[in-house]
Design a protein around this motif. Structure first.
Motif, PDB file in Angstrom:
ATOM      1  N   TYR A   8      80.292   6.167   2.817  1.00 58.10           N
ATOM      2  CA  TYR A   8      79.359   6.040   1.935  1.00 58.10           C
ATOM      3  C   TYR A   8      79.105   6.447   0.779  1.00 58.10           C
ATOM      4  CZ  TYR A   8      75.926   9.344  -0.293  1.00 58.10           C
ATOM      5  OH  TYR A   8      74.405   9.678  -0.377  1.00 58.10           O
ATOM      6  N   TYR A 230      52.554   7.521  -1.619  1.00 51.84           N
ATOM      7  CA  TYR A 230      53.578   7.976  -0.617  1.00 51.84           C
ATOM      8  C   TYR A 230      52.507   7.497   0.748  1.00 51.84           C
ATOM      9  CZ  TYR A 230      55.939  10.196   2.836  1.00 51.84           C
ATOM     10  OH  TYR A 230      56.290  10.750   4.870  1.00 51.84           O
ATOM     11  N   TYR A 244      49.563   8.352  13.379  1.00 46.23           N
ATOM     12  CA  TYR A 244      50.379   9.142  13.390  1.00 46.23           C
ATOM     13  C   TYR A 244      50.391  10.771  12.724  1.00 46.23           C
ATOM     14  CZ  TYR A 244      54.643  11.214  15.222  1.00 46.23           C
ATOM     15  OH  TYR A 244      55.507  12.296  15.384  1.00 46.23           O
ATOM     16  N   LYS A 384      70.234  -4.689  11.202  1.00 42.76           N
ATOM     17  CA  LYS A 384      71.302  -3.396  11.279  1.00 42.76           C
ATOM     18  C   LYS A 384      70.594  -2.487  12.880  1.00 42.76           C
ATOM     19  CE  LYS A 384      70.113  -2.559   6.559  1.00 42.76           C
ATOM     20  NZ  LYS A 384      70.171  -1.856   5.208  1.00 42.76           N
TER      21      LYS A 384
ATOM     22  N   HIS B 344      59.748   3.838  17.508  1.00 42.81           N
ATOM     23  CA  HIS B 344      59.226   2.900  16.074  1.00 42.81           C
ATOM     24  C   HIS B 344      57.746   1.817  15.394  1.00 42.81           C
ATOM     25  CE1 HIS B 344      63.475   0.313  17.127  1.00 42.81           C
ATOM     26  NE2 HIS B 344      63.947   2.484  16.887  1.00 42.81           N
ATOM     27  N   GLY B 347      56.510   6.844  15.266  1.00 37.55           N
ATOM     28  CA  GLY B 347      57.273   8.109  14.967  1.00 37.55           C
ATOM     29  C   GLY B 347      57.070   7.977  13.665  1.00 37.55           C
ATOM     30  N   LEU B 348      58.448   6.956  13.201  1.00 32.89           N
ATOM     31  CA  LEU B 348      58.871   6.400  12.246  1.00 32.89           C
ATOM     32  C   LEU B 348      58.083   5.056  11.229  1.00 32.89           C
ATOM     33  CD1 LEU B 348      63.234   6.593  13.434  1.00 32.89           C
ATOM     34  CD2 LEU B 348      60.976   8.177  12.331  1.00 32.89           C
ATOM     35  N   VAL B 349      58.543   5.570   9.599  1.00 38.15           N
ATOM     36  CA  VAL B 349      57.831   4.187   9.170  1.00 38.15           C
ATOM     37  C   VAL B 349      59.504   3.730   9.257  1.00 38.15           C
ATOM     38  CG1 VAL B 349      57.725   3.571   6.832  1.00 38.15           C
ATOM     39  CG2 VAL B 349      56.053   5.742   7.849  1.00 38.15           C
ATOM     40  N   ASP B 351      61.002   1.395   7.455  1.00 42.20           N
ATOM     41  CA  ASP B 351      61.181   0.847   5.869  1.00 42.20           C
ATOM     42  C   ASP B 351      61.283   2.091   4.767  1.00 42.20           C
ATOM     43  OD1 ASP B 351      61.714  -1.969   6.826  1.00 42.20           O
ATOM     44  OD2 ASP B 351      59.402  -2.206   7.182  1.00 42.20           O
ATOM     45  N   TYR B 352      61.265   3.410   5.138  1.00 41.35           N
ATOM     46  CA  TYR B 352      60.927   4.388   4.629  1.00 41.35           C
ATOM     47  C   TYR B 352      62.622   4.869   4.700  1.00 41.35           C
ATOM     48  CZ  TYR B 352      56.215   5.331   2.165  1.00 41.35           C
ATOM     49  OH  TYR B 352      55.711   5.698   1.485  1.00 41.35           O
ATOM     50  N   GLU B 356      62.502  10.612   3.743  1.00 47.36           N
ATOM     51  CA  GLU B 356      60.875  10.345   3.782  1.00 47.36           C
ATOM     52  C   GLU B 356      60.189  10.564   4.673  1.00 47.36           C
ATOM     53  OE1 GLU B 356      60.064   7.201  -0.199  1.00 47.36           O
ATOM     54  OE2 GLU B 356      61.035   7.053   1.277  1.00 47.36           O
ATOM     55  N   ASN B 357      61.032   9.875   5.844  1.00 46.37           N
ATOM     56  CA  ASN B 357      60.367  10.271   7.190  1.00 46.37           C
ATOM     57  C   ASN B 357      60.749  11.848   7.591  1.00 46.37           C
ATOM     58  OD1 ASN B 357      59.575   7.959   8.735  1.00 46.37           O
ATOM     59  ND2 ASN B 357      61.352   6.922   7.798  1.00 46.37           N
ATOM     60  N   VAL B 359      59.635  14.113   6.167  1.00 46.48           N
ATOM     61  CA  VAL B 359      58.936  14.742   5.340  1.00 46.48           C
ATOM     62  C   VAL B 359      57.188  14.288   5.915  1.00 46.48           C
ATOM     63  CG1 VAL B 359      59.479  15.716   3.779  1.00 46.48           C
ATOM     64  CG2 VAL B 359      58.827  13.820   3.211  1.00 46.48           C
ATOM     65  N   LEU B 360      56.913  13.672   6.763  1.00 47.57           N
ATOM     66  CA  LEU B 360      56.380  12.179   7.078  1.00 47.57           C
ATOM     67  C   LEU B 360      54.569  13.209   7.914  1.00 47.57           C
ATOM     68  CD1 LEU B 360      54.957   9.539   7.010  1.00 47.57           C
ATOM     69  CD2 LEU B 360      55.378   9.961   9.709  1.00 47.57           C
ATOM     70  N   GLN B 396      74.585   7.111   4.636  1.00 45.21           N
ATOM     71  CA  GLN B 396      73.627   7.235   3.651  1.00 45.21           C
ATOM     72  C   GLN B 396      73.060   8.839   3.236  1.00 45.21           C
ATOM     73  OE1 GLN B 396      72.343   3.311   2.456  1.00 45.21           O
ATOM     74  NE2 GLN B 396      73.374   3.295   0.859  1.00 45.21           N
ATOM     75  N   ILE B 399      69.261   9.465   2.138  1.00 46.60           N
ATOM     76  CA  ILE B 399      68.342   8.042   1.373  1.00 46.60           C
ATOM     77  C   ILE B 399      68.241   6.423   2.139  1.00 46.60           C
ATOM     78  CG2 ILE B 399      68.834   9.172  -1.176  1.00 46.60           C
ATOM     79  CD1 ILE B 399      71.816   7.187  -1.308  1.00 46.60           C
ATOM     80  N   ILE B 401      68.510   3.664   4.831  1.00 45.29           N
ATOM     81  CA  ILE B 401      66.614   3.095   5.606  1.00 45.29           C
ATOM     82  C   ILE B 401      66.700   3.405   6.774  1.00 45.29           C
ATOM     83  CG2 ILE B 401      65.472   1.562   5.075  1.00 45.29           C
ATOM     84  CD1 ILE B 401      65.765   2.098   2.215  1.00 45.29           C
ATOM     85  N   ARG B 403      65.501   2.523   9.533  1.00 41.13           N
ATOM     86  CA  ARG B 403      65.876   1.508   9.963  1.00 41.13           C
ATOM     87  C   ARG B 403      66.868   0.518  10.370  1.00 41.13           C
ATOM     88  NH1 ARG B 403      62.763  -3.156  11.246  1.00 41.13           N
ATOM     89  NH2 ARG B 403      60.587  -2.919   9.614  1.00 41.13           N
ATOM     90  N   SER B 404      68.420   1.500   9.716  1.00 40.15           N
ATOM     91  CA  SER B 404      69.822   1.470   9.566  1.00 40.15           C
ATOM     92  C   SER B 404      70.034   2.318  10.460  1.00 40.15           C
ATOM     93  CB  SER B 404      70.431   1.382   8.568  1.00 40.15           C
ATOM     94  OG  SER B 404      70.210   2.856   8.133  1.00 40.15           O
TER      95      SER B 404
END
Lengths: 387, 517
Positions: A8, A230, A244, A384, B344, B347-349, B351-352, B356-357, B359-360, B396, B399, B401, B403-404
């Motif tokens: 990273y 947000y 949710y 990914k 998916h 529970g999570l966004v 693409d955030y 950011e997730n 503190v959802l 990373q 930060i 993403i 999804r990865s």
């Protein structure tokens, strides 16, 4: 864990990571789209009138430079409708009703301009705000339908384009203070209610463009820095997750559509209240049953700008620039419609911009980025989930 | 040579920020069941995706019967006789079973599909291998187990001889798992070669001939299954000893935290009663498990408690407050934390960014916002704290993403978020689904730590082992009704299975009344 951290850190500043942030990638893909659109546009010109193709193409490319004031003037309304479409799109809503909202904005602004007696200093400001309110109402209604009855906003907002247009035509024709029936247009708007000009000769460019750019920046801040932004983006990305997390989806849909409508309405106000180059005249509204094209151009602007407010500022100015060049191409014997073809091609390419930027940047990194850890991985954004 | 039907030699595949496969060699013999074992993120799916032509390796080569082959896409793989059952099925819901099986290779005459021809072959295949399916049923109407059989038939219909199963048992009931393992053994006897991706050691011990273990993208080794033990495999996979027994101290339950009374949910689409008059309590410091086969009303009960869907009738009381009509946000503030079934979807966004997730559920609190503006440094600091405390791994850091990230780490992120938030009741729905032993051990520890911290935990699970190990009390649900209340210390897995399949039932109301007296 440690190994991963090292990778990273090593890669912190390479192209790959900038790509990940999405800014460079969408800018790059827009550029590629523009480039390909221009090339194909050139071929179209070559087929239409081979002898003058180079001269005509030159007009398209640099012609706008001679009319820089006009570039900004014509960019104003499509910038506002572009922001409108792009903002709604961030929440996953397709605001195809920008035209109707734009028309409502014009009517509200005209109404205040003619019917309200206000001090000169604030008259145009109030008229603009009225335009905002008019567009807001016209945007909020499809939003309410969507939120409470789950009616697709695309359908309602298309209907509202027609309803808005006919309604405004009817209201204007029925108002003798505003309408000159033998000229089938509205009265000239008093100079005091017109927007302050920026004073560039031979151009109607006015304060509207500056306000529009400021609004674009403001939207960027709202989307990036605020709780509302947000929530809005979270809902756009994943409606179920936002629900949710206890976000008020219905409320947010209505607010988003109202704001999007307001932006288009403000565009309409900016358009109709623009100062005229000729003393004693003004912009007028002609009730001739045509849906305002500014709304549809806004969709193109938003697409090219990837729904990013700052991107939309640039794409609106660019599209306006190339349109000015296109009108000049008629000097070389071309129909101005040719430029519509070029613009259509650009939009067409920007629609699959992501595929192109994957392919092209992948190529660049493979051939020039050898030895980097992050080699040919650009194509993997969507896969990914390797494990 | 000649012994191996497929050889993957020195395969390396790099993704941004992570080496998914690092010089991995895997050799598959003809007619064997070869297990591929590894934690989430170890590189199993990547390796199989390379074999199936979904990714190209950065280096290394693939050979079939000793000859080097180039697999550019799944069609190439199919031509080589390689078929794959994906973890998430790739079926068209609104097509029939038959249509799905022939999709892409429709037998046709002048462009007209010859369905009868296809049907004959499908019926033959399904009888030969004991894969019971109804060719004319629509995929959206059939069970997950049958959908999987459809996927298997797809491979057989295409005459594939190398079959890849990507975590095939993750979605099945115990009975269905047993059936599937039998079917796999049958294939191997027929001379077909099977690659079996799994992290369930019991299943590997039962069916596999050999097992290749991956860890963090590297190949740890290939062993003969009959010469090894579960413990050794898990040590190879995780790199340390794993305890299969859950360490749980005795604890006396405290006050009632959640009380569900006479809950009914009627389906909006077909008017069936999905939840029938369900009542139960969850007390502070106990883990109550709602056990049952998927689709027996668990989801509806959870949605009613968390507020995702309104129940038809009934009352839900949380810490003395009636929350039956409260908004989702209000329930969250009152103390419900929810680890959702589908990470998916809910529970999570994806693409955030990870931060950011994280503190959802809390982004609106004073700690993270000032007059409507998000305080990004607080968010970052908080995210770093959670990443550190819960060992969430990603390319990373904050930060990344989301999804990865790997499935296990995505789940860890959700658990970190829900546990760190103030709560009285933790609802965990299939929290370990699709995760590996290391992650499961971790999640079980977290659930027990919540219980020991005096929180109420409602666990919904389909995994019998999990139900038996973790819970203090088991409520068995069958067709929307609670048919039994069991004590994991005195009951057996077999008995639990009988209740779950509806073969046995008690009058639970009487049990409840009896206890209160």
């Amino acid at each position: 864990m440690e190994g991963k951290n090292n990778i990273y850190n090593d890669n912190k500043f390479n192209i790959r990571n900038m790509m990940n942030k999405g800014i460079l990638s969408s800018f790059f893909s827009a550029l590629v789209a523009v480039f390909l659109g221009l090339i194909i546009g050139f071929f179209v010109m070559l087929i239409a009138l081979p002898a003058n193709a180079l001269i005509g193409f030159r007009h398209i490319i640099v012609g706008g430079l001679n009319r820089i004031g006009d570039v900004f003037y014509y960019a104003t309304p499509i910038l506002m409708t572009g922001l409108s479409v792009g903002f709604a799109n961030k929440m996953g809503l397709f605001n195809i009703g920008a035209s109707g909202q734009y028309t409502m904005g014009m009517y509200f602004a005209l109404y205040v301009a003619f019917m309200w007696d206000l001090p000169d200093s604030i008259h145009w400001i109030v008229a603009c705000l009225a335009g905002f309110v008019g567009g807001m109402i016209w945007g909020a209604i499809p939003g309410i339908f969507k939120a409470f009855l789950n009616v697709n906003e695309v359908i309602t907002s298309i209907m509202f384009n027609y309803i808005g247009m006919y309604l405004v035509d009817m209201l204007i024709q029925g108002n003798s203070a505003m309408y000159v029936s033998d000229k089938t247009r509205t009265q000239y708007i008093p100079a005091e209610v017109q927007m302050p000009s920026l004073g560039i000769p031979n151009s109607n460019v006015n304060l509207g463009i500056i306000l529009a750019i400021l609004i674009g920046i403001l939207l960027y801040i709202v989307l990036q820095k605020t709780i509302f932004g947000y929530e809005l983006k979270a809902t756009g990305f994943n409606r179920f997750a936002s629900e949710y997390a206890g976000m008020k989806g219905k409320r947010n849909i209505i607010i988003t559509m109202a704001i999007a409508g307001g932006l288009s309405g403000l565009g309409g106000a900016f358009g109709i209240l623009a100062p005229s180059g000729i003393a004693g005249s003004s912009m007028t509204y002609e009730p001739i049953n045509i849906i305002a094209p500014a709304g549809f151009n806004g969709i193109a602007v938003a697409l090219l700008g990837n729904s990013h407010p700052i991107g939309i500022i640039f794409s609106a100015i660019f599209i306006s620039y190339i349109q000015r060049g296109g009108t000049l191409a008629s000097l070389a014997g071309y129909k101005p419609e040719i430029i519509d073809i070029v613009i259509a091609v650009i939009i067409y390419f920007s629609a699959f911009a992501n595929i192109m930027n994957t392919a092209i940047l992948g190529f660049i990194v493979r051939h020039f980025g050898k030895g980097r850890k992050s080699g040919n991985t650009l194509a993997n954004d969507d896969i990914k989930e390797a494990e | 040579m000649g012994e191996y039907i497929i050889e993957m030699l020195n395969i390396t595949k790099i993704f941004p920020g992570i080496v998914a496969n690092d010089n991995i060699t895997l050799k598959l013999k003809k007619g064997e069941i070869h297990a591929l074992l590894g934690e989430n993120g170890a590189g199993k799916s990547t390796l199989m995706s390379i074999l199936f032509g979904l990714y190209q390796p950065d280096s290394g080569e693939i050979r079939k019967n000793g000859k080097v082959v180039q697999i550019n896409n799944p069609n190439d793989a199919n031509d080589l006789g390689i078929g794959m059952v994906h973890q998430h099925f790739k079926l068209v819901d609104i097509f029939t079973v038959l249509e799905n099986i022939i999709l892409g290779v429709e037998p046709n005459r002048m462009g007209f599909i010859q369905k009868e021809e296809a049907r004959k072959k499908v019926v033959e295949l399904s009888e030969k291998y004991g894969l019971k399916v109804d060719p004319d049923a629509y995929v959206e109407d059939i069970t997950v187990g049958m959908q999987q059989r459809v996927e298997i038939l797809k491979m057989l219909y295409r005459d594939n001889e190398i079959l890849i199963f990507d975590e095939p048992t993750a979605v099945l009931t115990p009975q269905e798992i047993r059936e599937l393992l039998q079917i796999m053994k049958g294939f191997a006897k027929e001379g077909k070669s099977i690659l079996f991706i799994s992290h369930k050691l019991n299943e590997i011990m039962e069916v596999a001939d050999r097992c290749t273990v991956l860890r963090k993208g590297k190949c740890i080794g290939t062993v003969n299954v009959k010469d090894t033990t579960k413990e050794e495999l898990s040590r190879m996979m995780v790199g340390r000893d794993i305890s299969f027994k859950v360490d749980k101290k005795e604890r006396k339950p405290g006050d009632v935290v959640l009380s569900v009374k006479n809950l009914n949910v009627v389906s909006k689409t077909h008017g069936k009663n999905l939840v029938k008059d369900v009542s139960f309590d969850v007390r502070a410091g106990e883990i109550v498990c709602l056990a049952g086969i998927d689709g027996n009303g668990q989801r509806e009960i959870v949605n009613a408690i968390t507020g995702l869907e309104k129940p038809t009738s009934g009352t839900i009381i949380l810490c003395g407050h009636d929350i039956t009509k409260a908004s989702i946000r209000e329930r969250s503030i009152r103390g419900i934390s929810h680890i959702p079934e589908d990470r998916h979807k809910h529970g999570l966004v994806l693409d955030y960014k990870l931060e950011e997730n994280l503190v959802l559920q809390r982004y609106w609190q004073r700690e993270f916002q000032n007059r409507g503006f998000i305080k990004f440094d607080s968010v970052r600091k908080y995210a770093e704290k959670l990443i550190d405390k819960f060992d969430i791994r990603s390319g990373q850091g904050p930060i990344t993403i989301t999804r990865s990230m790997s499935g296990g780490n995505q789940q860890k992120a959700i658990i970190a978020r829900e546990i760190d938030k103030d709560h009285e009741l933790l609802i965990a729905v299939q929290p370990t689904r699709g995760l590996d032993v290391g992650a499961i051990e971790y999640i079980h520890k977290q659930l027990i730590s919540r219980r020991d911290a005096g929180k109420a935990v409602l666990l919904v699970s389909l995994e019998l082992d999990e139900v038996m190990d973790i819970s203090d009390r088991i409520l068995v649900i069958y067709e929307g009704e609670i048919v039994g209340e069991l004590d994991p210390k005195t009951t057996t897995v077999e008995e639990l299975g009988l209740y779950m399949s509806g073969a046995k039932r008690d009058n639970v109301k009487e049990i409840n009344d009896g206890r209160e007296e």
